[in-house]
Design an enzyme around this catalytic site. Structure first.
Site, PDB file in Angstrom:
ATOM      1  N   ASP A  35       0.800  -1.096  -0.033  1.00  0.00           N
ATOM      2  CA  ASP A  35       0.153   0.067  -0.098  1.00  0.00           C
ATOM      3  C   ASP A  35       0.769   1.212   0.089  1.00  0.00           C
ATOM      4  O   ASP A  35       1.385   1.505   1.143  1.00  0.00           O
ATOM      5  CB  ASP A  35      -1.110  -0.127   1.340  1.00  0.00           C
ATOM      6  CG  ASP A  35      -1.748   1.164   1.428  1.00  0.00           C
ATOM      7  OD1 ASP A  35      -1.947   1.529   2.674  1.00  0.00           O
ATOM      8  OD2 ASP A  35      -1.983   1.979   0.306  1.00  0.00           O
ATOM      9  N   SER A 199      -0.941  16.787 -11.357  1.00  0.00           N
ATOM     10  CA  SER A 199      -1.322  16.648 -12.758  1.00  0.00           C
ATOM     11  C   SER A 199      -2.064  18.030 -13.464  1.00  0.00           C
ATOM     12  O   SER A 199      -3.092  18.543 -12.686  1.00  0.00           O
ATOM     13  CB  SER A 199      -2.307  15.371 -12.803  1.00  0.00           C
ATOM     14  OG  SER A 199      -2.708  15.375 -14.215  1.00  0.00           O
TER      15      SER A 199
HETATM   16  C1  LIG Z   1     -11.572   7.216   0.600  1.00  0.00           C
HETATM   17  C2  LIG Z   1     -10.501   6.639  -0.216  1.00  0.00           C
HETATM   18  C3  LIG Z   1      -9.558   5.561  -0.025  1.00  0.00           C
HETATM   19  C4  LIG Z   1     -10.322   4.069   0.271  1.00  0.00           C
HETATM   20  C5  LIG Z   1      -9.411   3.180   0.088  1.00  0.00           C
HETATM   21  N1  LIG Z   1      -9.873   1.855   0.180  1.00  0.00           N
HETATM   22  C6  LIG Z   1     -10.335   1.199  -0.894  1.00  0.00           C
HETATM   23  O1  LIG Z   1      -9.979   1.535  -1.933  1.00  0.00           O
HETATM   24  C7  LIG Z   1     -10.906  -0.186  -0.772  1.00  0.00           C
HETATM   25  C8  LIG Z   1      -9.834  -1.262  -0.853  1.00  0.00           C
HETATM   26  C9  LIG Z   1     -10.444  -2.720  -0.378  1.00  0.00           C
HETATM   27  C10 LIG Z   1     -10.315  -3.780  -1.399  1.00  0.00           C
HETATM   28  C11 LIG Z   1     -10.691  -4.806  -1.099  1.00  0.00           C
HETATM   29  C12 LIG Z   1     -11.211  -5.138   0.172  1.00  0.00           C
HETATM   30  C13 LIG Z   1     -11.130  -4.118   1.274  1.00  0.00           C
HETATM   31  C14 LIG Z   1     -10.693  -2.745   0.950  1.00  0.00           C
HETATM   32  N2  LIG Z   1     -11.775  -0.498  -1.818  1.00  0.00           N
HETATM   33  C15 LIG Z   1     -13.004   0.028  -1.829  1.00  0.00           C
HETATM   34  O2  LIG Z   1     -13.134   1.135  -0.977  1.00  0.00           O
HETATM   35  N3  LIG Z   1     -13.867  -0.201  -2.982  1.00  0.00           N
HETATM   36  C16 LIG Z   1     -15.269   0.215  -3.076  1.00  0.00           C
HETATM   37  C17 LIG Z   1     -15.650   0.832  -4.266  1.00  0.00           C
HETATM   38  O3  LIG Z   1     -15.301  -0.233  -5.255  1.00  0.00           O
HETATM   39  C18 LIG Z   1     -13.853  -0.806  -5.256  1.00  0.00           C
HETATM   40  C19 LIG Z   1     -13.479  -1.409  -3.853  1.00  0.00           C
HETATM   41  C20 LIG Z   1      -8.170   3.200   1.404  1.00  0.00           C
HETATM   42  O4  LIG Z   1      -8.676   3.254   2.580  1.00  0.00           O
HETATM   43  N4  LIG Z   1      -6.991   2.844   0.987  1.00  0.00           N
HETATM   44  C21 LIG Z   1      -5.885   2.741   2.145  1.00  0.00           C
HETATM   45  C22 LIG Z   1      -5.659   1.393   2.184  1.00  0.00           C
HETATM   46  C23 LIG Z   1      -6.582   0.135   2.201  1.00  0.00           C
HETATM   47  C24 LIG Z   1      -7.347   0.070   3.423  1.00  0.00           C
HETATM   48  C25 LIG Z   1      -8.382  -0.942   3.686  1.00  0.00           C
HETATM   49  C26 LIG Z   1      -7.849  -2.467   3.150  1.00  0.00           C
HETATM   50  C27 LIG Z   1      -6.807  -2.414   1.786  1.00  0.00           C
HETATM   51  C28 LIG Z   1      -5.893  -1.312   1.796  1.00  0.00           C
HETATM   52  C29 LIG Z   1      -4.593   3.819   1.482  1.00  0.00           C
HETATM   53  O5  LIG Z   1      -3.951   3.556   2.530  1.00  0.00           O
HETATM   54  O6  LIG Z   1      -4.272   3.313   0.359  1.00  0.00           O
HETATM   55  C30 LIG Z   1      -5.226   5.314   2.050  1.00  0.00           C
HETATM   56  F1  LIG Z   1      -4.301   5.872   1.274  1.00  0.00           F
HETATM   57  F2  LIG Z   1      -6.400   5.631   1.396  1.00  0.00           F
HETATM   58  C31 LIG Z   1      -5.228   5.597   3.532  1.00  0.00           C
HETATM   59  O7  LIG Z   1      -6.248   5.439   4.009  1.00  0.00           O
HETATM   60  N5  LIG Z   1      -4.079   6.137   3.974  1.00  0.00           N
HETATM   61  C32 LIG Z   1      -3.865   6.432   5.368  1.00  0.00           C
END
Ligand SMILES: CCCC[C@H](NC(=O)[C@H](Cc1ccccc1)NC(=O)N1CCOCC1)C(=O)N[C@@H](CC1CCCCC1)C(O)(O)C(F)(F)C(=O)NC
Length: 327
Positions: A35, A199
């Site tokens: 990540d 960008s």
């Molecule tokens: C609001 C914008 C950010 C949303 C982002 N989450 C996501 O993008 C999650 C990831 C996921 C996939 C499969 C199962 C579970 C979770 N997917 C998601 O919200 N979706 C909903 C929409 O359809 C697609 C899948 C996020 O929190 N990313 C974190 C890392 C994730 C945390 C949850 C587990 C998976 C990794 C991040 O670290 O990238 C961040 F930068 F967003 C963050 O919160 N940094 C502190």
């Protein structure tokens, strides 16, 4: 020295990308989500309540001859999707793609939120953002890449994510054969602890490029491409069957519709995300959910997996810059 590890999509929607990581002696192999949007390496462990850990591979520090508890240390993180986890801290040897870091902070989860319990495709995360974002108290810990960088041939790593196919995370070298075009570099701003860049414009399909400054992060941990409403509305204006679906909290459209591509500027070049990657996933019948959605309320734009899948992305810590090359 270098490292190279394969990654693969977690499911049929490319929701996340998983890489196997070896921790401890003898090696305990866990499937982790790399990540670039966060800075903690944390794992499901023997300290995670067994009801929460069911279906996940766990790290057991007591079985590793090289583990050491970091006394008095704790961590706690909440992510953008409101998932969270917390616990205590060990150091141990962590090997990724054949490259080993000794004394790496391995954050052991004593609590995980429901989303993590239910998502059995990962047993934790490898944070690859900047060290400043690490949540360990009282003493911040370094990311695996930060610890590795001084020993790698070059202080860089690349992300190659693919739709429904294997990709790679390479450390210490850039395999330009993974790209079809040249790498364009842009400086990052490090103040928020992310791989954050600006960008200057975008284009929809074959249309003219529109000046619009986007301040965003390159984030392998976010599934979608999340941009300002004005861009997102302009895009779906070009999709005849598109509508904003309150229940899905995003734009949906008829799965049979041919979606336009979406291009964003990187310095004097552009990266083009093909429409096929923006047709993200079916929601029901023949209605599909878009891979480009609004960044409303987040406070920053996120170039997540939908954008990264179209490119080879170079995370260059040495020069504090990001490189993007069309794939
Ligand atoms: C609001 C914008 C950010 C949303 C982002 N989450 C996501 O993008 C999650 C990831 C996921 C996939 C499969 C199962 C579970 C979770 N997917 C998601 O919200 N979706 C909903 C929409 O359809 C697609 C899948 C996020 O929190 N990313 C974190 C890392 C994730 C945390 C949850 C587990 C998976 C990794 C991040 O670290 O990238 C961040 F930068 F967003 C963050 O919160 N940094 C502190």
């Amino acid at each position: 020295q270098t490292g190279s590890a394969p990654n693969h999509p977690s499911d049929s929607e490319d929701d996340e990308y998983i890489t196997n990581v070896s921790i401890g002696t003898p090696a305990q192999v866990l499937p982790l989500d790399f990540d670039t949007g966060s800075s903690d390496l944390w794992v499901f462990s023997s300290e995670t309540p067994s009801s929460s850990a069911r279906g996940h591979t766990i790290y057991t520090p007591s079985k590793s001859s090289t583990s050491k508890k970091v006394s008095g240390a704790s961590w706690s993180i909440t992510y953008g999707d409101n998932s969270s986890s917390s616990g205590d801290v060990y150091t141990d040897t962590v090997t990724i793609g054949g490259f080993s870091v000794t004394g790496q902070a391995v954050e052991s989860a004593t609590k995980v939120s429901t989303q993590f319990v239910q998502d059995t495709s990962n047993s934790g995360l490898v944070g690859l953002a900047l060290d400043s974002g690490n949540t360990v108290k009282p003493t911040k810990q370094k990311t695996w890449f930060s610890n590795a960088s001084s020993h790698l041939a070059q202080p860089v790593f690349t992300a190659d994510l693919n739709h429904q196919a294997d990709g790679s995370y390479n450390f210490g070298f850039i395999d330009t054969t993974l790209a079809s075009g040249p790498i364009t570099y842009v400086p990052i701003s490090t103040g928020n602890g992310f791989w954050e860049f600006t960008s200057a414009s975008y284009a929809i399909g074959g249309g003219s490029s529109k000046k619009h400054s986007t301040d965003g992060i390159a984030d392998t941990g976010t599934t979608l491409l999340l941009l300002d409403d004005t861009i997102v509305d302009a895009y779906y204006n070009q999709v005849e069957s598109a509508q904003y679906d309150d229940s899905q909290e995003g734009y949906t459209f008829d799965c049979s519709e041919d979606l336009p591509s979406f291009s964003f500027a990187v310095g004097s070049s552009t990266i083009t995300v093909p429409g096929s990657l923006i047709n993200f996933a079916p929601v029901d019948g023949n209605t599909c959910f878009g891979g480009l959605q609004s960044d409303d309320g987040i406070g920053i734009s996120i170039f997540g997996d939908v954008a990264i899948k179209a490119a080879l992305v170079v995370f260059d810590l040495g020069n504090k810059r990001l490189g993007w090359a069309q794939k």
